[in-house]
Design a protein around this motif. Sequence first.
Motif, short mmCIF file in Angstrom:
data_model
loop_
_atom_site.label_atom_id
_atom_site.label_comp_id
_atom_site.label_asym_id
_atom_site.label_seq_id
_atom_site.Cartn_x
_atom_site.Cartn_y
_atom_site.Cartn_z
N LYS A 256 0.82 -1.22 0.00
CA LYS A 256 0.00 0.00 0.00
C LYS A 256 0.85 1.27 0.00
CE LYS A 256 -4.00 -2.15 0.27
NZ LYS A 256 -5.01 -2.06 -0.81
N GLU A 257 2.05 1.21 -0.52
CA GLU A 257 2.96 2.36 -0.50
C GLU A 257 2.35 3.55 -1.25
OE1 GLU A 257 5.59 4.01 1.34
OE2 GLU A 257 6.13 1.87 1.25
N ASP A 258 2.51 4.75 -0.67
CA ASP A 258 1.97 5.97 -1.24
C ASP A 258 2.90 6.47 -2.35
OD1 ASP A 258 1.22 8.69 -1.77
OD2 ASP A 258 0.23 8.76 0.18
N VAL A 259 2.48 6.33 -3.60
CA VAL A 259 3.33 6.65 -4.75
C VAL A 259 3.64 8.14 -4.81
CG1 VAL A 259 3.52 6.64 -7.26
CG2 VAL A 259 2.50 4.68 -6.08
N THR A 260 2.60 8.97 -4.84
CA THR A 260 2.79 10.41 -5.09
C THR A 260 3.56 11.08 -3.96
OG1 THR A 260 0.67 10.40 -6.27
CG2 THR A 260 1.60 12.54 -5.69
N PHE A 261 3.23 10.76 -2.72
CA PHE A 261 3.91 11.38 -1.58
C PHE A 261 5.41 11.08 -1.63
CE2 PHE A 261 5.61 11.22 2.75
CZ PHE A 261 5.24 12.47 3.24
N ASN A 262 5.75 9.82 -1.85
CA ASN A 262 7.17 9.43 -1.87
C ASN A 262 7.94 10.15 -2.97
OD1 ASN A 262 6.90 7.65 0.26
ND2 ASN A 262 6.52 5.88 -1.03
N ILE A 263 7.33 10.27 -4.15
CA ILE A 263 8.02 10.91 -5.27
C ILE A 263 8.17 12.41 -5.03
CG2 ILE A 263 7.86 11.47 -7.73
CD1 ILE A 263 8.75 8.57 -7.02
N LEU A 264 7.16 13.05 -4.49
CA LEU A 264 7.26 14.48 -4.20
C LEU A 264 8.37 14.75 -3.20
CD1 LEU A 264 3.50 15.54 -4.02
CD2 LEU A 264 5.14 16.15 -5.79
N ILE A 265 8.45 13.95 -2.15
CA ILE A 265 9.51 14.12 -1.14
C ILE A 265 10.88 13.90 -1.77
CG2 ILE A 265 10.53 13.15 0.96
CD1 ILE A 265 8.12 14.83 1.55
N SER A 266 10.99 12.86 -2.59
CA SER A 266 12.27 12.54 -3.23
C SER A 266 12.70 13.65 -4.19
CB SER A 266 12.16 11.22 -3.98
OG SER A 266 13.30 10.98 -4.76
N GLY A 267 11.79 14.08 -5.06
CA GLY A 267 12.14 15.09 -6.07
C GLY A 267 12.47 16.43 -5.45
N ILE A 268 11.61 16.90 -4.55
CA ILE A 268 11.85 18.20 -3.90
C ILE A 268 13.08 18.12 -2.99
CG2 ILE A 268 10.89 19.89 -2.29
CD1 ILE A 268 8.10 19.13 -3.42
N GLY A 269 13.24 16.98 -2.30
CA GLY A 269 14.41 16.81 -1.43
C GLY A 269 15.71 16.86 -2.21
#
Length: 503
Positions: A256-269
Amino acid sequence: MKLLKFMTNQENNQQFSSRWGVILASLGMAIGAGNLWRFPRLAGQYGGTFIILWFMFLFIWSIPILLSEFSIGKKFKRGVISSFAQAAGKKYTWMGFFITICTLGITFYYSVVTAWGLSYVGLSTNLVLDNSLLEQLNQPFLENYWNNISTGNLRTVSLHIFCVLFAVFMLYKGVQQGLEKVNKILIPSLLFLILLVSAVALSTENGPKGLVYMFSIDVDLFLNSKVWIEAVTQSAWSTGAGWGLMLTIASYSREKEDVTFNILISGIGNNLASIIAGVAILPSVFAIASSDAQAIEFLKSGNTALTFTIIPLLFAKIPNGELLGVVFFVAFAMAAFSSLISMIELCIRTFTDLKFNRNKASLITAILCIAMGFPSAYSLDFFSNQDWVWGLGLLISGLFIVFAVHRNGIQQFKDDFIDKDSSIKVPTVFYKFTMFINIPIGLFLIWWWMSQGYSAYPWFDENGNWNVMDVYSNATIVTQWTVVILFGIIFNKWLYHKFVDHE
């Protein structure tokens, strides 16, 4: 019962234990040497204008492709070739093969970048311990040192071997005990070190002027096409969009991993880490320059050797800056290593998909990376050629990910792959827009970079022969790409059988 318990533990080892495990692995993949190497140079050349465009392309090119890539890995729980074939269809397995080979081509020389970082940790440490060496430090000395370690240096070869072996050793135990555990230490430590260098750089007398310059906006530069091209290219290369690395990481994610949240954190980070690196470098330039005009002139020159032939000199001229040099190059080596382990994990995952157990897959990966990386460790020309060929190839990989989305139907893909477990939903209109606009963007970037005249004879040499041996020729790019693509197409059915049917 014991056998069942063993199999359960083994299965859990191949899955991240928490959301933060996935996020830290994603940040480790994205934050690499380019954040400390290429971004400060571009920010120095184009200032805040570049930064605005670079952030814009984070959301137009990088994040949509990363969302697509992550969701494919999450859904199919396999490596790049297998997951891509299932997402795009059997007859397009060769595209997944190209993405894998392209990223492995980078993996083979990326351990050399890490090795260079370790060499400069050694040099910086010697500058701290030996005052006489510090006194004779100048640019000719640093250029000679760089020329020495980058070509025909057995110590660099040895460090390359060490980096590969250490990375494989960190990973062979599995995802939880390997990739996740390493990044829990590596990423916070890396960010702390970069912040430390930035704080010291800003505390120098003229340091804040560098910060002002970095974020100053020259409206005229918005009319300069090269600034736009550099911005989208830096975003594509730095975030890892289309590399297959995010797909590999996602293959170990929870159901059930949250796709959008993880990518936003990774990209912005990743972008924030680049900004911090720029804050570390640009104020240092202003701190040692005899005038603001000299500092700006140097930054606008866009010196590609900034990291290795200039930065040690910059830090040495700041009070106690030699210590700062050690910290910076430790951070540089850590950044390179954090990306390297994600690349090596992709290689291991490819072999485990072929039903090798993880120990055998790790051993094969170590041998392969050491052998294929040796030419780059020994020859800067070979390194530069592979960086040119496969770095540009990543744009094709990104386009292949976009193609897989179109094969499923953009709306259907977003609903079934991305939005299913996402707490944040990207507007459908925007996602559809990016899946269309990124096709001409990617094709234009490939054409633009190949038309820049980096080789005097881009296609044929002065004797009319196909110029495949030239480091930067278009002939060498097309030849190497064609070999991989033709192999993939010819053996497409075999690849599908081995990586998909064989499951």
